[in-house]
Motif scaffolding. Sequence first.
Motif, PDB file in Angstrom:
ATOM      1  N   LEU A  44       0.808  -1.223   0.000  1.00 25.05           N
ATOM      2  CA  LEU A  44       0.000   0.000   0.000  1.00 25.05           C
ATOM      3  C   LEU A  44       0.839   1.269   0.000  1.00 25.05           C
ATOM      4  CD1 LEU A  44      -2.988  -0.742   2.419  1.00 25.05           C
ATOM      5  CD2 LEU A  44      -3.058  -0.364  -0.046  1.00 25.05           C
ATOM      6  N   LEU A  68       1.276   2.829  -3.271  1.00 22.63           N
ATOM      7  CA  LEU A  68       0.101   3.402  -3.929  1.00 22.63           C
ATOM      8  C   LEU A  68      -0.514   4.536  -3.132  1.00 22.63           C
ATOM      9  CD1 LEU A  68      -1.588   0.083  -5.117  1.00 22.63           C
ATOM     10  CD2 LEU A  68       0.092   1.502  -6.311  1.00 22.63           C
ATOM     11  N   LEU A  69      -0.232   4.594  -1.840  1.00 24.97           N
ATOM     12  CA  LEU A  69      -0.633   5.717  -0.997  1.00 24.97           C
ATOM     13  C   LEU A  69       0.643   6.390  -0.501  1.00 24.97           C
ATOM     14  CD1 LEU A  69      -3.241   3.874   1.271  1.00 24.97           C
ATOM     15  CD2 LEU A  69      -3.795   5.398  -0.627  1.00 24.97           C
ATOM     16  N   PHE A 124      -9.399  -1.958  -3.510  1.00 24.01           N
ATOM     17  CA  PHE A 124      -8.656  -1.551  -4.703  1.00 24.01           C
ATOM     18  C   PHE A 124      -8.678  -2.644  -5.774  1.00 24.01           C
ATOM     19  CE2 PHE A 124      -4.491  -2.203  -6.743  1.00 24.01           C
ATOM     20  CZ  PHE A 124      -4.557  -1.201  -7.680  1.00 24.01           C
ATOM     21  N   MET A 168      -5.473   5.326  -6.151  1.00 24.14           N
ATOM     22  CA  MET A 168      -4.529   4.221  -6.176  1.00 24.14           C
ATOM     23  C   MET A 168      -4.405   3.647  -7.585  1.00 24.14           C
ATOM     24  SD  MET A 168      -5.746   2.412  -2.611  1.00 24.14           S
ATOM     25  CE  MET A 168      -4.720   0.973  -2.803  1.00 24.14           C
ATOM     26  N   LYS A 225      -2.221   5.938  -9.616  1.00 24.46           N
ATOM     27  CA  LYS A 225      -0.813   5.789  -9.241  1.00 24.46           C
ATOM     28  C   LYS A 225      -0.242   4.494  -9.815  1.00 24.46           C
ATOM     29  CE  LYS A 225       2.969   6.645  -6.816  1.00 24.46           C
ATOM     30  NZ  LYS A 225       2.909   6.746  -5.351  1.00 24.46           N
TER      31      LYS A 225
END
Length: 542
Positions: free
Chosen positions: A417, A420-421, A467, A523, A526
């Motif tokens: 994560l 993506l974050l 996601f 997300m 990205k």
Amino acid sequence: MSQLQAKFRQIIIPSLLTVISFIGLYTLLHWLLFIKLELFPLDEELLLFWLPFLLSWVPVLVWYRHKIKMVAANGTREFVLQLFLALSMAIPTIVVQHYLVSAAGTLTPLQKIADISNAPKTKYYSLKDFYIDKTNIGVVNDADISGRNNENFNMHIYVVLPILDKAADTASHQCQAWYTIHYFKTLSNNLSGDEKEAAFKTFANETELKFDKDSMKTFTYLERVPVSEAGTAFQKAIKESKSISASNAPVLMPKFGTFQERNSSPIWMPLSFLLFFGIWACIVVYAPLREVPADELDTDMHTIKERHEHHEYQGQQQYQAPARPRKPNYSVLKIRKGYVVTPMLIYINVAVYLIMAFSGLGVLAFRSDDLLKWGADFRPYTINGQWWRLVTSMFLHGGLMHVAMNMYGLLFAGSFLERLLDSKKLLIVYMITGIVASLASIAWHPETVSVGASGAIFGLFGVILAFLISDRKNEFSKGLLMNMLFWIGFNLMLGLNEGIDNAAHIGGLVSGLIIGYFLAPGMKRKLEDLRQGRMTGTSDEN
């Protein structure tokens, strides 16, 4: 060469030799280091169960991961094959260790307890002349929760008594060994706090009556108390016996059957091996061999000719060398730009565990009263003003295996994560889902001590799940989604076992799904940038 011959030569026979070698080597080291030489004490549950289970995964993941891909059509089947191969090593090893501990112990006869200091140190003793001092005792009270749904409230009273040669020796205020008794009783955990307190008082009174009637002379032989949770409780009880100075004296538990009855049947050792390895071998035999993608080929198993035929099968006219296998990424625990929160959370959780362990609270497991002192979540305390427990409980763990399994899950979810974050969003998601999980725990369990990062980790997996659902048209995300659903379902099923707080898991997972629904579009953007190589994020950092 037929498929069956190839399976036996490349997979089944090597794995058979590995399983036999694993069982033999672990048993040899156990006997040599902990029975014969007694180099250092190790918790019995860790030595007899957890270490064989965990170490069995090392050869599976190091040597057989690529071999298993040859008969695994998808990620789920690959995990099942890995699991049964690990179990075919772990279960027989565990059975053998339990037999070894009892069978290797010798019975040392003692005329009187004073002879124990000059006798060889053994696991078992018989005693002819002795006196159990029922006046200078040490007592520790304890309670814990068990059951699939935490429905059992278990009450414990641990008692230690000095073993003397004769009654006149009580005046010396010293003893050569300790005699132990463990009283316990289980009630429903649905009782209120006042009802449990009253029940414990009744239990204590009943125990006192049993204690007064017991002559302590009916045992057949004595066994040394191993390093264990009960052993820790007995050591605390020894400290409560203020009038006796013998903290280093052996701690012994009475045994009432014959000495020959102590061993279980040895037939379970070969049966457990044949059962689990047989299941593994049958799955391999009946699973068809598949064409493994070039970048997954194991050079130890595939010749140049076989790899060339593989490429021709894919319609390639010219041989191309397969991509080199990826080297393990040891930087996942290294703090760097864009990757801060995941390793920091792991360091904090592990540091708290180590501080508790080095404080003498235990290694494999911590007691509930100690966890409460350190900030565990407990509804009667939390709703009466101690709301900080919703947060502190996220960084406490019940023992070694608890923290190890949670940190593995955090490493996987966090490292995925945080790419993506950004780190700030990841930390906010972790804290929010963790707090929601703590609230779900005290809402569902009125009288349960709850600790662990698993609620927050399930929250991260909830975000990942949201996601993947939104990105399911992508083949990679679709495959990962199926594996993720299996993993989450498997862990929720494990949560049905006693001592696991599924309410916190579900609370974290649901809150993570909700948050992930709003974060998924960003997300996806990205990830698309990362796929097209237009960004240099954390994946480019060393």
